[in-house]
Motif scaffolding. Structure first.
Motif, short mmCIF file in Angstrom:
data_model
loop_
_atom_site.label_atom_id
_atom_site.label_comp_id
_atom_site.label_asym_id
_atom_site.label_seq_id
_atom_site.Cartn_x
_atom_site.Cartn_y
_atom_site.Cartn_z
N ALA A 730 -56.97 102.68 30.40
CA ALA A 730 -58.12 103.46 30.85
C ALA A 730 -57.79 104.92 31.17
O ALA A 730 -58.68 105.74 31.28
N GLY A 731 -56.54 105.24 31.35
CA GLY A 731 -56.21 106.61 31.69
C GLY A 731 -54.71 106.82 31.74
O GLY A 731 -53.92 105.92 31.44
N GLU A 732 -54.32 108.01 32.13
CA GLU A 732 -52.90 108.34 32.19
C GLU A 732 -52.15 107.49 33.21
O GLU A 732 -50.97 107.25 33.06
N ASP A 733 -52.87 107.02 34.25
CA ASP A 733 -52.21 106.26 35.32
C ASP A 733 -52.95 104.97 35.67
O ASP A 733 -52.76 104.44 36.76
N THR A 734 -53.77 104.47 34.77
CA THR A 734 -54.58 103.30 35.11
C THR A 734 -54.65 102.31 33.96
O THR A 734 -54.89 102.70 32.81
N LEU A 735 -54.45 101.04 34.29
CA LEU A 735 -54.61 99.94 33.35
C LEU A 735 -55.47 98.87 34.02
O LEU A 735 -55.35 98.64 35.22
N PHE A 736 -56.36 98.26 33.26
CA PHE A 736 -57.16 97.15 33.76
C PHE A 736 -56.84 95.90 32.94
O PHE A 736 -56.71 95.96 31.71
N PHE A 737 -56.76 94.76 33.62
CA PHE A 737 -56.55 93.48 32.96
C PHE A 737 -57.62 92.49 33.44
O PHE A 737 -57.88 92.38 34.64
N HIS A 738 -58.23 91.79 32.49
CA HIS A 738 -59.18 90.72 32.77
C HIS A 738 -58.54 89.42 32.28
O HIS A 738 -58.39 89.22 31.07
#
Length: 770
Positions: A730-738
């Motif tokens: 999602a961004g330079e410093d963000t990851l999302f996991f479902h």
């Protein structure tokens, strides 16, 4: 508005003094505006069909061609090599005109034929150019081959300007059919790390038997289909994987998406609904008019846009043996569900699309309505969540006439459905004490209560009581990137363009004419049907009770650090997932990663088999005390390149699983059995993964607006003893996991797997000394 009043546009009565005729002027205006809209759509379709038919040329190029031909012929150069003279003497009708008129008409006819011929040649050249795929195999940051440089120049030279959504469709190549031997080799390589020597040799023998036997016969039929059909996979994939499935589609098939979780633009749910509904309807208008720009990779290669056609006005109709997708030509309303009641909400006022504040005003009418649901109405949508056969039979018996038929038709014909949830989805990403609140949010979007989303609709927009939003989408009509495009458009339109007033309401003011009132849908659901609804609700509740869903936000690092490791973000995360699964399960498993085949006409998806020989070697090295970091990094690089190679192969028509699937379908049509195909198609995907696309367009500048990051979405587990993992960079410093799994399986735990992902990511960060 027109369909509500058309029946009473005229009324008359017979009296002793004669016949009195009353005319409802409002109804007549509604009918007039409806007709104008219909003709506008027809005109747009004709214009777009002409534009796409001649693309990449333009209408002006025809005038240019005629002018050049006339100028050269008048200058004494016969560029037609006698064709104009032949037309002058043989074309019906023009021989009676004088010489000048005859010459001009003949020149125009020749110029037009020449123009059309050149256009088709250019389309064919573009199709040949788009068949070139070597550009995908050239690693970024390294020297680009002269062939690829020449290819880019040629593509840009032959491509036109200002393409519409479907302009490139006729120029896209067909998905090629891989060779049987190539597929067998790739398949055996993909299962090598999962089988011991004995099982591998057995599978190798089955593959050899298939390749040298029935495989070639099945392949011939498949090649024949590829010549005839636009895409040799997509129609069978839609029918046999989705529409013929008799299990419930809730959780098992439908997927979901959630909000940009770092933002909360308003606490007023109806205001948020007003902006988002308006944005989605605006997106629909751009799709209808083909004003939406097609997705073009690297500003050079277009992706197929065919899946956008069924995004709106579409529903899945249940059948006893197979379902069918129905798309209505147009829809003038949306269907809204609130507190167990269904409403039909018109989206135009005198032919003009409602503004956000008018939509908010209309939805407020629904919220202010204190009527109670009819018997069976509140939990009606449980029929769409339960077993397909039961729903098909109930639909035929109880919804084929009267009020029920009309009300069901209003839902199914709606542009899309909207649920105004009574529950708020409150969470704070900065507080780690209650991480389960984010899980509850995801569960609400995946399945809700089992009766408050119309799961058959192409998608249902869910608006929570505190202004949070999400969606639940049916899967057969399209794949996740299409919904992600709409979601990205709606959220960016909502936050960056439309905005809200200081007190959180939609901007703007109501016009002099108030918007149409919502229409409460009426039902007459008999007791036997209510019993069926209750039975299917129990089926839905049982499915819901078994879902173990965990949403994880990883903010220690994101795309920025991964790029510093000089590796593909997708490969990095897939290797992390392999490491996590091996540590939690103590073994490797067959892994499914979805990739697209939209470089080809009507392409959908292909499988990337992420568990490879190289990834397994790296994973084992991570917990091997005798292995140095330098050796691990070397193994990691090999695993990354191996994954990227598989991804490129899948995107360019050299995948394994869709080819084997279609060979299997052909075998069933021919009535022949293949032990090899039967075994391959029955192998469970214990780790099913997918990357949610983000910023497919340039609408959101995450550098300027970093909080616009969308948290993506997810899906239910594919195997009873496996995991479903959707992730988004999602961004330079963000990851999302479902992460999803089943509570009934004693060997899986979504939270435990999420903790394993966190540890794997930290270990990879440490490995590279970051």
């Amino acid at each position: 508005m027109a369909e509500a009043h058309a029946a009473v546009a005229f009324s008359f009565s017979v009296t002793p003094d004669g016949v009195n005729v009353a005319v409802n002027h409002e109804a007549l205006w509604a009918v007039f505006h409806s007709g104008v809209l219909s003709w506008n759509r027809k005109i747009h379709r004709i214009k777009n069909s002409f534009h796409n038919g001649i693309y990449p040329a333009s209408a002006m190029s025809l005038l240019f061609t005629i002018s050049i031909v006339l100028a050269l012929c008048l200058g004494g150069f016969d560029v037609s090599y006698g064709s104009i003279k032949y037309i002058q003497t043989h074309f019906p009708g023009i021989s009676y005109a004088n010489d000048t008129v005859n010459f001009v008409i003949s020149s125009v006819i020749f110029s037009t034929i020449l123009w059309i011929t050149v256009i088709n040649v250019i389309k064919y050249i573009l199709r040949l150019l788009f068949n070139y795929q070597n550009w995908m195999y050239e690693v970024r940051g390294k020297k680009v081959s002269w062939q690829t440089k020449l290819w880019v120049v040629l593509v840009k030279s032959f491509s036109g300007r200002h393409p519409k959504l479907y302009s490139y469709q006729a120029s896209l190549p067909k998905l090629p059919v891989p060779g049987v031997e190539d597929t067998m080799n790739r398949y055996l390589l993909s299962v090598r790390p999962l089988l011991d020597d004995e099982k591998y040799n057995r599978m190798k023998g089955l593959a050899e038997e298939f390749k040298n036997g029935i495989g070639n016969k099945l392949q011939r039929y498949l090649i024949l289909k590829s010549w005839w059909a636009s895409n040799y996979v997509s129609d069978w994939w839609e029918e046999y994987v989705y529409l013929r499935g008799r299990a419930p589609i809730m959780i098992n098939s439908n997927f979901y998406g959630i909000d940009a979780v770092f933002l909360k633009p308003t606490h007023r749910p109806l205001s948020r609904a007003g902006n988002i509904i308006y944005s989605m309807l605006k997106f629909r208008r751009e799709v209808d008019r083909e004003e939406l720009e097609p997705i073009i990779l690297n500003k050079t290669v277009p992706l197929c846009s065919s899946q956008y056609e069924r995004q709106f006005n579409t529903t899945r109709i249940p059948g006893v043996e197979t379902d069918q997708l129905i798309q209505y030509h147009d829809s003038s309303h949306i269907a809204v569900y609130h507190k167990g009641r269904y409403y039909k909400v018109y989206i135009r006022n005198k032919g003009v699309l409602l503004t956000p504040c008018e939509i908010e005003y209309t939805l407020q009418k629904i919220v202010d309505d204190d009527s109670v649901p009819s018997p069976g109405e509140k939990e009606l949508a449980a029929l769409t969540a339960g077993e397909r056969v039961a729903w098909a039979k109930a639909r035929a018996e109880y919804f084929s006439k009267g009020k029920n038929k009309a009300s069901l038709h209003a839902i199914e014909k709606a542009a899309f459905c909207v649920t105004l949830d009574e529950d708020a989805q409150e969470f704070d990403l900065n507080v780690e004490e209650k991480p389960e609140l984010l899980d509850v949010y995801g569960q609400a979007m995946l399945h809700g209560k089992g009766y408050d989303r119309w799961f058959d609709k192409s998608f249902t927009l869910v608006v929570c009581a505190n202004g949070r939003i999400g969606f639940n989408a049916e899967h057969s009509w399209a794949d996740a990137p299409i919904m992600a495009h709409l979601w990205e458009y709606a959220i960016s339109e909502d936050n960056l363009i439309l905005g809200y007033t200081e007190d959180g309401h939609c901007k703007g003011e109501l016009g002099p004419t108030p918007p149409p009132h919502p229409i409460r849908l009426e039902w007459d659901i008999p007791k036997p049907c209510q019993s069926i609804i209750e039975e299917q609700l129990q089926v839905a509740k049982q499915l819901i009770s078994d879902v173990d869903l965990h949403l994880m936000v990883h903010t220690a690092f994101g795309k920025g650090l991964i790029k510093q490791c000089k590796v593909s973000p997708d490969a990095f995360l897939q290797i992390a997932l392999q490491l996590t699964y091996y540590r939690t399960a103590g073994k490797f498993c067959l892994t499914y990663e979805s990739s697209m085949t939209r470089l080809y006409r009507e392409g959908r998806t292909e499988t990337v088999r992420s568990c490879t020989v190289d990834s397994c070697e790296f994973v084992k090295s991570m917990d091997d005390p005798n292995c140095t970091n330098e050796e691990r990094i070397a193994k990691f690089q090999r695993a990354s390149e191996s994954h990227q190679q598989g991804y490129r192969d899948a995107m360019t028509g050299k995948g394994i699983d869709r080819h084997l699937f279609c060979l299997y379908v052909v075998s069933k049509y021919l009535g022949v059995d293949s032990p090899f195909l039967a075994e391959v198609l029955s192998e469970p995907w214990r780790l099913s993964t997918s990357q949610t696309p983000h910023t497919q367009t340039n609408r959101i500048d995450l550098v300027k607006y970093p909080k616009q990051i969308c948290a993506g979405g997810g899906f239910g587990p594919v195997a009873d003893d496996g995991y479903g993992v959707s992730y988004i960079v999602a961004g330079e410093d963000t990851l999302f996991f479902h992460i999803s799994s089943k509570k009934s399986c004693p060997t899986t735990s979504s939270k435990k797997f999420g903790a394993g992902i966190n540890k794997a990511l930290q270990d990879l960060k440490n490995l590279f000394g970051k």
